[in-house]
Enzyme design. Structure first.
Site, PDB file in Angstrom:
ATOM      1  N   ARG B  35       0.843  -1.196   0.000  1.00  0.00           N
ATOM      2  CA  ARG B  35       0.000   0.000   0.000  1.00  0.00           C
ATOM      3  C   ARG B  35       0.870   1.234   0.000  1.00  0.00           C
ATOM      4  NH1 ARG B  35      -2.931  -2.354   5.353  1.00  0.00           N
ATOM      5  NH2 ARG B  35      -3.867  -4.170   4.338  1.00  0.00           N
ATOM      6  N   ASP B  37       0.955   5.246   0.825  1.00  0.00           N
ATOM      7  CA  ASP B  37       0.171   6.204   1.618  1.00  0.00           C
ATOM      8  C   ASP B  37      -0.294   7.373   0.759  1.00  0.00           C
ATOM      9  OD1 ASP B  37       0.337   4.897   4.102  1.00  0.00           O
ATOM     10  OD2 ASP B  37       2.358   5.678   4.436  1.00  0.00           O
ATOM     11  N   TYR B  95      12.518   1.935  -3.951  1.00  0.00           N
ATOM     12  CA  TYR B  95      11.874   3.227  -3.749  1.00  0.00           C
ATOM     13  C   TYR B  95      12.865   4.327  -4.086  1.00  0.00           C
ATOM     14  CZ  TYR B  95       7.896   1.320  -1.110  1.00  0.00           C
ATOM     15  OH  TYR B  95       6.751   0.668  -0.736  1.00  0.00           O
ATOM     16  N   ARG B 182      10.478   6.747   4.420  1.00  0.00           N
ATOM     17  CA  ARG B 182      10.338   8.165   4.787  1.00  0.00           C
ATOM     18  C   ARG B 182      11.076   8.485   6.090  1.00  0.00           C
ATOM     19  NH1 ARG B 182       4.045   8.964   4.378  1.00  0.00           N
ATOM     20  NH2 ARG B 182       4.575  10.950   5.366  1.00  0.00           N
TER      21      ARG B 182
END
Lengths: 238, 238
Positions: B35, B37, B95, B182
């Protein structure tokens, strides 16, 4: 709706003059290096104005950015000699056009590139581009609405740079006619897709017939990247 | 509002399932590799579903793109063995986080990067990143809402690539905890700005205290770039 101020549509010049007016508590006009059409972007537009106001340079940068909509940003401010004119003092300008080569759309870049589904023959595009470099009459590469007194311009460099799925067409020249870069890109894409021979560019320059050149590439792929001056800068921020 | 379907907010999963439903004239669920965000982007999200419908692969790609909002795009479709699961079959994921280093804002990239005004010490960031590569308990780098049964993950690569004013933080690993990338980026930025020592990362890994790691970097700079599988692909388009 592009750079130039209009009565009934938001423009870059309009919002910049409005923000400057609020900052300096007066009405004034700004002069840009050239007008960008609606949908065209700028990374390095240069505009000048005269003021007797005593706002420091960093105050112009941060003050204007606080007042401007977020899709218009002031990158730097500089004090220049009184005779400086963003348009007339420009020595050369660089435009970049982003072609996105992909059979499927992307969620990114659809407002900042032109997507082409078919593969492009880069060698053919570079051969066509080679004929455009130098000083020529670019009558075939100006839009009907262009009001320049003559069409002789010099292209210093016309390069094609591959960055993954993107192909950047970078054009540096002394000055540009209305829609000149977009018509050049439209013509080079027709060459890249095999719909036109690279050598056809020679005839286009010789005959000056706009109707025989390629279609005008859509505005969203075009960026005014840089405007160069040899004017001395008295002070700059940042 | 992120990937996962919600009742009262538009989500990527929601619009994809809706478009698929219209195309196949049935209701179905899709399973993604993970998922994302709200505010996080994906260049290479992978989702799978089962169907007995006879739409050809190119029909899925172009049909869905015709039905999806323009900020969600299907890049490719593939037929895979029945046991394939986008999440469980993933071998590794990459990422990318975009940092925009500039004292002044840009009109571009504000929805796809995190702007930092202060200069970054890249050597210090790389030293800090070096401690994170390998297999560790990343308890200090997971958000309070993370429901994974344990926090041991392997980071294969954590690279910092400079592209002009942009600094790309690229992280490749076997799997990721909630907000892990993050929080890593937030911690590396504190190191780059001189507010934390590169060696502090060693203690963070050893102690596993989320409150001592850096702040969670804002979502808009993060992209799920690629998910890799070793499952054989039976047929693909394009």
């Amino acid at each position: 709706a592009g750079w130039q101020v209009q009565d009934n549509a938001p423009t870059v010049q309009g919002v910049v003059e409005q923000a400057l007016g609020r900052l300096l508590k007066t009405t004034l006009r700004v002069t840009a290096s050239g007008r960008t059409d609606a949908g065209v972007h700028a990374l390095g537009q240069v505009a000048n104005f005269r003021t007797t106001g005593r706002v420091p340079l960093r105050g112009f940068v941060h003050g204007l950015n606080g007042l401007l909509p977020r899709d218009v940003a002031v990158r730097a401010a500089a004090e220049v000699p009184a005779e400086f004119d963003s348009r007339r003092s420009a020595v050369h300008k660089t435009y970049r056009y982003f072609l996105y080569r992909s059979p499927t759309p992307s969620a990114f870049g659809r407002r900042t590139s032109w997507r082409l589904s078919r593969p492009l023959d880069l060698a053919a595009m570079r051969a066509g581009a080679g004929h455009l470099v130098g000083t020529h009459d670019f009558s075939a590469f100006r839009s009907a609405g262009c009001d320049a007194p003559h069409a002789v311009r010099e292209i210093h460099e016309l390069a094609m740079v591959e960055r993954g799925e993107y192909l950047e067409v970078e054009v540096r020249g002394n000055a540009f006619l209305r829609n000149m870069v977009r018509i050049i890109v439209g013509t080079l894409v027709e060459i890249g897709e095999g719909r036109r021979a690279p050598e056809s560019v020679v005839g286009l320059l010789a005959e000056g017939d706009r109707t025989r050149a390629g279609a005008t590439a859509p505005p969203q792929g075009l960026f005014l990247a840089e405007v160069c001056y040899d004017t001395p800068v008295l002070e700059a921020y940042p």
